[in-house]
Design a protein around this motif. Structure first.
Motif, short mmCIF file in Angstrom:
data_model
loop_
_atom_site.label_atom_id
_atom_site.label_comp_id
_atom_site.label_asym_id
_atom_site.label_seq_id
_atom_site.Cartn_x
_atom_site.Cartn_y
_atom_site.Cartn_z
N TRP A 1 0.79 -1.60 -0.62
CA TRP A 1 -0.25 -0.03 0.23
C TRP A 1 1.09 1.38 -0.03
O TRP A 1 1.87 1.03 0.23
CB TRP A 1 -0.67 -0.14 1.32
N ASP A 2 0.65 2.07 -0.47
CA ASP A 2 1.25 3.44 -0.44
C ASP A 2 0.91 4.40 0.78
O ASP A 2 -0.39 5.29 0.97
CB ASP A 2 0.95 4.15 -2.22
N PRO A 3 1.66 4.91 1.99
CA PRO A 3 1.17 6.13 2.87
C PRO A 3 0.77 7.11 2.56
O PRO A 3 0.85 6.92 3.21
CB PRO A 3 2.34 5.52 3.79
N THR A 4 1.28 7.19 0.93
CA THR A 4 0.89 8.90 0.55
C THR A 4 -0.06 9.27 -0.05
O THR A 4 -0.09 10.22 -0.77
CB THR A 4 2.65 9.55 -0.15
N ALA A 5 -1.20 8.02 0.16
CA ALA A 5 -2.16 8.21 -1.45
C ALA A 5 -2.51 9.14 -0.05
O ALA A 5 -3.79 10.00 -1.68
CB ALA A 5 -3.03 7.18 -0.65
N GLY A 6 -2.74 9.28 0.59
CA GLY A 6 -3.71 10.67 1.22
C GLY A 6 -2.97 12.32 1.20
O GLY A 6 -3.36 12.68 1.48
#
Length: 356
Positions: free
Chosen positions: A320-325
């Motif tokens: 998962w991408d921790p910077t998606a938000g």
């Protein structure tokens, strides 16, 4: 639910550099808080210094200064995540009282509340109902003091003090010191809020010498476990199996994993079994299934790692991408490398969000 411990100050800031002091690589991000939301400006991945014992503040300061310079950051505020082996994170039943009083009672009576004598530790607390500040609860009229469930983090005071001193010697302002175990939780809440609030999730972070799993039930942390298994043991095991050097094994693991797929699957299988035991324990105790398994860390970018874990867990695992938000304002070269790099930054991003 954003968790933040051992703060150098309570005032929220416009920007922060967050540093994840890993066993092999140091990961760092520079994030700015803008009206439209947090923006990722730069990231850095640097080789971690090798220390035979706890490093001095001077050595750490040199390393932090180099990392901050590589980010080209104009932020003087630095927060640091410490490794899973340097901090404890667990629940305790504590009397209802202000958080400063909780810290003091844990300092003097850690064995009573944490079932472990921890002399020389500094503690911080997060009441499960989210009351980390505000007015103190009213005192009960009767003689008994009601208790509440509190998430406790603790680390050796000498280590926390060394980190704060190193940050200042590097020419920066000390922000928060956050246990790396819980930092990805902050990142996930921002990256995938619907999933975070509604599902039962297992957050698996793959480290160099240690890996961890945190199980979240509708946004509440209900189980944590640290495993002494990581990329280092896999590389060393491959080197021993093939009779080659550690460096050669690392090159094969990263560059030609398909050639040694069988050996790699066998080496990561113990980690998969330990993770499966943790998930089975939760599901047996709660009578609820874990619906999603999200994987971060350097290994999460390798397809064979996800496939091997899925084989053991009998359930889909995904990176998962921790910077998606977050919004991104990265240089072109960093944008080009982003897909491979992103899973490694969950701890650094979560640490930054705890400070902003």
């Amino acid at each position: 639910m954003t968790l933040s411990w051992f703060k150098g100050g309570s005032r929220k800031r416009e920007q922060v550099v967050a540093v994840d002091l890993g066993g092999r690589c140091t990961k760092a991000v520079w994030i700015q808080n803008r009206p439209e939301g947090p923006v990722l400006l730069r990231y850095a991945i640097a080789e971690a210094p090798v220390f035979d014992k706890e490093p001095s503040a001077e050595l750490l300061a040199d390393h932090l200064r180099s990392v901050v310079q590589s980010l080209e950051s104009r932020s003087p505020l630095v927060s640091v995540a410490i490794g899973v082996h340097d901090a404890i994170v667990r629940y305790a039943e504590l009397p209802q009282m202000p958080v400063p009083d909780m810290r003091q009672i844990l300092k003097t009576s850690s064995k009573l509340y944490l079932q472990q004598d921890l002399p020389g530790y500094v503690f911080d607390c997060w009441p499960v109902n989210g009351r980390s500040g505000g007015p103190a609860p009213e005192k009960p009229k009767g003689p008994a003091v009601p208790k509440q469930k509190v998430l406790v983090a603790g680390a050796k005071k000498t280590w926390v003090d060394t980190l704060h001193t190193a940050i200042k010697q590097a020419g920066c302002t000390a922000g928060s010191v956050l246990p790396g175990l819980v930092a990805p939780i902050n990142a996930l809440e921002k990256a995938e809020p619907d999933l975070f609030q509604r599902e039962v999730l297992a957050l698996v972070d793959l480290g160099f010498r240690h890996s961890s799993v945190c199980i979240l039930q509708e946004g509440e942390l209900v189980l944590t476990r640290v495993l002494a298994l990581g990329g280092d043991q896999i590389t060393q095991g491959l080197a021993d199996t093939m009779g080659i050097s550690y460096a050669e094994a690392e090159g094969i693991k990263l560059g030609m994993p398909a050639e040694v797929r069988e050996q790699l699957f066998a080496l990561i299988a113990p980690l998969g079994r330990e993770l499966k035991a943790s998930l089975d324990f939760y599901e047996h105790q709660s009578d609820r299934p874990v619906t999603h398994i999200l994987v971060s860390g350097a290994g999460a970018a390798a397809e064979w790692v996800l496939q091997a874990l899925q084989t053991e867990l009998v359930s889909e695992c995904r990176a998962w991408d921790p910077t998606a938000g977050l919004q991104r304002s990265l240089p072109p070269q960093q944008l080009a490398e982003w897909e491979q790099v992103a899973p490694q930054l969950s701890v650094a991003v979560g640490t930054a969000l705890a400070t902003l």
